[in-house]
Design an enzyme around this catalytic site. Structure first.
Site, short mmCIF file in Angstrom:
data_model
loop_
_atom_site.label_atom_id
_atom_site.label_comp_id
_atom_site.label_asym_id
_atom_site.label_seq_id
_atom_site.Cartn_x
_atom_site.Cartn_y
_atom_site.Cartn_z
N ASP A 76 14.57 -0.58 0.65
CA ASP A 76 14.88 -0.90 2.40
C ASP A 76 16.93 -1.78 1.57
OD1 ASP A 76 16.04 -0.84 5.04
OD2 ASP A 76 14.89 -2.52 5.51
N LYS A 102 16.93 3.71 1.39
CA LYS A 102 18.32 3.94 2.80
C LYS A 102 19.02 2.91 1.68
CE LYS A 102 14.34 2.91 5.79
NZ LYS A 102 14.05 1.40 6.70
N LYS A 132 0.88 -1.44 0.28
CA LYS A 132 0.03 0.16 0.16
C LYS A 132 0.93 1.38 0.04
CE LYS A 132 -2.93 -1.83 3.14
NZ LYS A 132 -3.91 -2.19 4.35
N GLY A 133 1.83 1.17 0.11
CA GLY A 133 3.57 2.06 0.71
C GLY A 133 3.43 3.61 -0.21
N GLU A 138 7.67 2.20 -6.09
CA GLU A 138 7.86 1.73 -4.62
C GLU A 138 7.73 2.82 -4.18
OE1 GLU A 138 7.83 -0.37 -2.46
OE2 GLU A 138 9.04 -1.86 -3.12
N ASP A 139 7.70 2.82 -2.86
CA ASP A 139 7.80 3.50 -1.73
C ASP A 139 9.14 4.08 -0.99
OD1 ASP A 139 7.48 1.92 -0.38
OD2 ASP A 139 5.91 2.58 0.86
N PHE A 173 13.72 4.32 10.86
CA PHE A 173 12.74 3.34 10.09
C PHE A 173 11.66 4.71 9.69
CE2 PHE A 173 7.85 2.15 10.13
CZ PHE A 173 8.41 1.25 10.10
N VAL A 174 11.20 5.23 8.62
CA VAL A 174 9.84 6.13 8.34
C VAL A 174 8.53 6.03 8.26
CG1 VAL A 174 11.99 7.24 7.64
CG2 VAL A 174 10.50 5.63 5.99
N ARG A 229 -0.07 6.91 7.74
CA ARG A 229 0.30 7.20 6.41
C ARG A 229 -0.49 8.49 5.64
NH1 ARG A 229 0.99 2.05 3.99
NH2 ARG A 229 0.18 -0.14 5.39
N ASP A 262 3.37 3.39 6.66
CA ASP A 262 2.87 3.13 8.01
C ASP A 262 3.93 2.78 9.29
OD1 ASP A 262 3.08 0.53 6.03
OD2 ASP A 262 1.38 0.20 8.67
P1 5GP Z 1 12.41 -4.14 1.60
O1 5GP Z 1 12.44 -5.31 0.67
O2 5GP Z 1 13.39 -2.92 0.45
O3 5GP Z 1 13.97 -4.51 2.26
O4 5GP Z 1 11.22 -2.97 1.99
C1 5GP Z 1 11.15 -2.96 1.19
C2 5GP Z 1 9.49 -2.28 1.78
O5 5GP Z 1 9.60 -2.62 3.02
C3 5GP Z 1 8.51 -1.37 1.43
O6 5GP Z 1 7.70 -1.60 0.39
C4 5GP Z 1 8.47 -0.65 2.64
O7 5GP Z 1 6.56 -1.38 2.92
C5 5GP Z 1 9.13 -1.13 3.52
N1 5GP Z 1 9.35 0.02 4.58
C6 5GP Z 1 10.92 -0.73 4.38
N2 5GP Z 1 11.30 0.47 5.58
C7 5GP Z 1 10.62 1.33 5.78
C8 5GP Z 1 10.62 2.50 6.62
O8 5GP Z 1 11.75 2.73 7.14
N3 5GP Z 1 9.38 1.99 6.93
C9 5GP Z 1 7.92 2.05 6.38
N4 5GP Z 1 6.85 2.00 7.01
N5 5GP Z 1 8.21 1.13 5.60
C10 5GP Z 1 9.52 0.19 5.22
#
Ligand code: 5GP
Length: 175
Positions: free
Chosen positions: A101, A129, A42-43, A97-98, A150-151, A163, A157
């Site tokens: 990470d 990040k 949803k992000g 993507e939002d 974490f943001v 959100r 969210d």
């Molecule tokens: P990744 O697979 O790159 O580790 O993570 C991607 C997903 O993790 C993002 O689409 C998001 O939903 C969630 N995510 C990663 N870091 C954060 C953060 O700092 N805050 C929030 N709210 N979601 C995060």
């Protein structure tokens, strides 16, 4: 949510300016071509809706969903919870993507979409990040690089909340 402290990191104005800029770059790249813009739920919904309004070329929208997070940590296992509604074969696709990470979700989705043979696949993430990356993840458009904290806000969210914040904030537990 009383035990949480929010520290503003990126203002609504900074987001607006950056999203417009990314939209202009995408418009320049795809002028005269048709696009499918795919948002990751949803992000990304807020970034997605501002971004498509700043892209001035014919486009259609689609969405996919993934889950990999429990509260504030990536589980390392990405699962598709919603798939595209229409074929992207031979179409120009932008995956939105939002936040990137560890990079696992973006790479998982890129592989998933490539299977469906788009004409081109471009990636955009509002946030990155760099210090959290666990695998190489090349992105065509990045809004902001941020520290490994974490943001929330602007679609992102914590336990379903925040959100609706129009800005991005770092969230920390004060207990
Ligand atoms: P990744 O697979 O790159 O580790 O993570 C991607 C997903 O993790 C993002 O689409 C998001 O939903 C969630 N995510 C990663 N870091 C954060 C953060 O700092 N805050 C929030 N709210 N979601 C995060």
């Amino acid at each position: 949510m009383d035990n949480l402290r929010l520290s503003p990191l990126i203002s609504a104005d900074e987001i607006k300016t950056r999203v417009l800029k990314i939209g202009e770059s995408i418009t320049d790249k795809y002028r005269g071509k048709e696009l499918v813009v795919v948002g990751v739920l949803k992000g990304s919904f807020m970034f997605f809706s501002d971004l498509i309004r700043s892209i001035d070329t014919d486009l259609t929208c689609d969405f996919c969903g993934v889950s990999s997070y429990t509260e504030m940590q990536s589980t390392g296992e990405v699962r598709l919870t919603l798939d595209l509604s229409r074929s992207i074969r031979d179409r120009h696709v932008i995956l939105v993507e939002d936040i990137v990470d560890t990079g696992l979700t973006m790479n998982f989705l890129r592989r998933h979409l490539q299977i469906h043979k788009p004409k081109s696949l471009t990636t955009a993430s509002l946030l990155l990040k760099p210090d959290a990356l666990k695998e190489e993840c090349s992105l065509d458009y990045v809004g902001f690089k941020i520290p490994n904290d974490f943001v929330v806000g602007y679609g992102l969210d914590y336990q379903g909340y925040f959100r609706n914040l129009p800005y991005i904030a770092q969230v920390s537990n004060i207990n």
